[in-house]
Motif scaffolding. Structure first.
Motif, PDB file in Angstrom:
ATOM      1  N   SER A 263      79.209 -38.195  54.289  1.00  0.00           N
ATOM      2  CA  SER A 263      77.998 -38.748  54.896  1.00  0.00           C
ATOM      3  C   SER A 263      76.795 -38.392  54.034  1.00  0.00           C
ATOM      4  O   SER A 263      76.787 -37.368  53.347  1.00  0.00           O
ATOM      5  CB  SER A 263      77.804 -38.215  56.322  1.00  0.00           C
ATOM      6  N   ILE A 264      75.803 -39.265  54.060  1.00  0.00           N
ATOM      7  CA  ILE A 264      74.598 -39.091  53.259  1.00  0.00           C
ATOM      8  C   ILE A 264      73.377 -39.449  54.093  1.00  0.00           C
ATOM      9  O   ILE A 264      73.488 -39.910  55.234  1.00  0.00           O
ATOM     10  CB  ILE A 264      74.625 -39.971  51.982  1.00  0.00           C
ATOM     11  N   GLU A 265      72.229 -39.228  53.481  1.00  0.00           N
ATOM     12  CA  GLU A 265      70.964 -39.676  54.066  1.00  0.00           C
ATOM     13  C   GLU A 265      70.221 -40.436  52.987  1.00  0.00           C
ATOM     14  O   GLU A 265      70.111 -39.970  51.850  1.00  0.00           O
ATOM     15  CB  GLU A 265      70.159 -38.469  54.546  1.00  0.00           C
ATOM     16  N   VAL A 266      69.738 -41.622  53.320  1.00  0.00           N
ATOM     17  CA  VAL A 266      68.955 -42.427  52.395  1.00  0.00           C
ATOM     18  C   VAL A 266      67.551 -42.489  52.971  1.00  0.00           C
ATOM     19  O   VAL A 266      67.314 -43.127  53.996  1.00  0.00           O
ATOM     20  CB  VAL A 266      69.542 -43.839  52.218  1.00  0.00           C
ATOM     21  N   GLY A 267      66.604 -41.791  52.312  1.00  0.00           N
ATOM     22  CA  GLY A 267      65.314 -41.593  52.964  1.00  0.00           C
ATOM     23  C   GLY A 267      65.552 -40.742  54.200  1.00  0.00           C
ATOM     24  O   GLY A 267      66.074 -39.637  54.128  1.00  0.00           O
TER      25      GLY A 267
ATOM     26  N   HIS B 150      67.356 -42.180  56.760  1.00  0.00           N
ATOM     27  CA  HIS B 150      68.392 -42.945  57.441  1.00  0.00           C
ATOM     28  C   HIS B 150      69.757 -42.317  57.182  1.00  0.00           C
ATOM     29  O   HIS B 150      70.226 -42.339  56.036  1.00  0.00           O
ATOM     30  CB  HIS B 150      68.403 -44.397  56.966  1.00  0.00           C
ATOM     31  N   PRO B 151      70.420 -41.754  58.203  1.00  0.00           N
ATOM     32  CA  PRO B 151      71.771 -41.225  58.000  1.00  0.00           C
ATOM     33  C   PRO B 151      72.763 -42.363  57.797  1.00  0.00           C
ATOM     34  O   PRO B 151      72.636 -43.437  58.385  1.00  0.00           O
ATOM     35  CB  PRO B 151      72.045 -40.453  59.287  1.00  0.00           C
ATOM     36  N   LEU B 152      73.741 -42.121  56.941  1.00  0.00           N
ATOM     37  CA  LEU B 152      74.738 -43.139  56.619  1.00  0.00           C
ATOM     38  C   LEU B 152      76.105 -42.473  56.652  1.00  0.00           C
ATOM     39  O   LEU B 152      76.342 -41.498  55.947  1.00  0.00           O
ATOM     40  CB  LEU B 152      74.458 -43.715  55.223  1.00  0.00           C
ATOM     41  N   ALA B 153      76.995 -42.995  57.497  1.00  0.00           N
ATOM     42  CA  ALA B 153      78.318 -42.402  57.678  1.00  0.00           C
ATOM     43  C   ALA B 153      79.359 -43.164  56.873  1.00  0.00           C
ATOM     44  O   ALA B 153      79.108 -44.254  56.349  1.00  0.00           O
ATOM     45  CB  ALA B 153      78.683 -42.412  59.162  1.00  0.00           C
TER      46      ALA B 153
ATOM     47  N   ILE C 151      68.611 -40.344  47.805  1.00  0.00           N
ATOM     48  CA  ILE C 151      69.916 -40.210  48.456  1.00  0.00           C
ATOM     49  C   ILE C 151      70.315 -38.746  48.464  1.00  0.00           C
ATOM     50  O   ILE C 151      70.349 -38.094  47.412  1.00  0.00           O
ATOM     51  CB  ILE C 151      70.967 -41.061  47.725  1.00  0.00           C
ATOM     52  N   THR C 152      70.616 -38.217  49.659  1.00  0.00           N
ATOM     53  CA  THR C 152      71.001 -36.820  49.833  1.00  0.00           C
ATOM     54  C   THR C 152      72.359 -36.750  50.509  1.00  0.00           C
ATOM     55  O   THR C 152      72.583 -37.435  51.517  1.00  0.00           O
ATOM     56  CB  THR C 152      69.973 -36.068  50.687  1.00  0.00           C
TER      57      THR C 152
END
Length: 289
Positions: free
Chosen positions: A206-210, A212-215, A230-231
């Motif tokens: 999973s990441i965070e874009v800004g 916004h979490p992204l699974a 991207i984190t």
């Protein structure tokens, strides 16, 4: 950063029980740059002796390039040009259908040894001037062909195209980029604004874009003109893709074209068995749906 669209993969059966997650095309977003198709395969555990029903039997394409990219497992590719290639993790296998090609994708390694099948298959639509180009198949496996670097917890491989001053040796037909990032937990990296259309997909983790979490299994379409920070919230496998738009395309089954009439011709050619089957794999085929 405001996201234009979040797409969840949808379950799709390739036949014989091989389930994939289909991301593109999507009803609200059919393409990202020239990328018109994006399937997440697996991960699927296969024991030795896996049934042949899981294979993708001979079938045709026009008007596009297929890109098979594996994280694990192996696929045996045969096509009507006579290509025979075992596709392995990290290599890029770029098949340009152009005026027409047929191919098969067999799980021969998994049947013999067992394997975890996991990867991405995407289609890149060809620009109008290249839609009827001669078909071709190219295999790229070397680090000198696919630029790589590791920095601050991110390992990057450029699968195709150009970005950040690097260019892959994969032959493409329009401006694009396609990246594979392996991110350690907490790693952070920015995606620039070089291309008009860009997307981020999480294959694992999973990441965070800004903010916004992204699974896993989600694609985020990024707004034009804004860099994306991207984190990785945990160890993650991330695919980044995009390019310049090439105009409207029509799809029927495995055919892509800017012309509906051309799709009808391709359908008739396949029904009338005018397209040569793969060399060494011509005893069966997938019928037109």
């Amino acid at each position: 950063m405001d996201a234009t669209l979040l797409i969840d993969r949808r379950t799709h059966d390739l036949g014989g029980g091989f389930i994939v997650g289909r991301v593109l095309p999507f009803r609200k977003r059919r393409m990202v740059g020239p990328f018109i198709f994006f399937d997440h395969m697996g991960p699927l555990e296969l024991a030795a002796g896996a049934p042949r029903e899981l294979d993708v039997r001979p079938h045709p394409h026009i008007g596009l390039s297929t890109v098979t990219y594996l994280y694990s497992g192996a696929i045996t590719h045969r096509d009507s040009l006579g290509s025979l290639q075992e596709i392995r993790p990290g290599a890029v296998n770029w098949m340009t259908a152009g005026s027409g090609i047929t191919h098969s994708e067999r799980l021969e390694y998994a049947r013999a040894h067992g394997a975890t099948m996991h990867g991405i298959q995407s289609w890149v639509a060809l620009p109008r001037e290249a839609e009827e180009t001669a078909p071709s198949f190219h295999h790229y496996a070397g680090a000198d062909q696919l630029p790589e670097f590791t920095e601050d917890g991110v390992h990057s491989r450029l699968i195709a195209g150009a970005i950040d001053g690097q260019t892959a040796q994969v032959q493409t037909h329009s401006p694009l980029f396609y990246l594979h990032w392996r991110m350690a937990a907490g790693a952070r990296r920015s995606l620039n604004t070089q291309y008009a259309e860009r997307a981020v997909y999480v294959a694992q983790g999973s990441i965070e874009v800004g903010h916004h979490p992204l699974a896993e299994g989600q694609m985020l379409i990024l707004p034009a003109g804004q860099p994306a920070q991207i984190t990785a919230l945990q160890p993650a496998t991330v695919m980044l893709l995009g390019g310049e738009p090439i105009g409207e395309r029509f799809i029927y089954w495995n055919f892509v074209s800017s012309s509906k009439d051309r799709l009808e011709q391709a359908k008739e050619d396949w029904q009338q068995q005018r397209m040569k089957l793969p060399v060494g794999d011509d005893q069966e085929f997938i019928a037109l749906p």
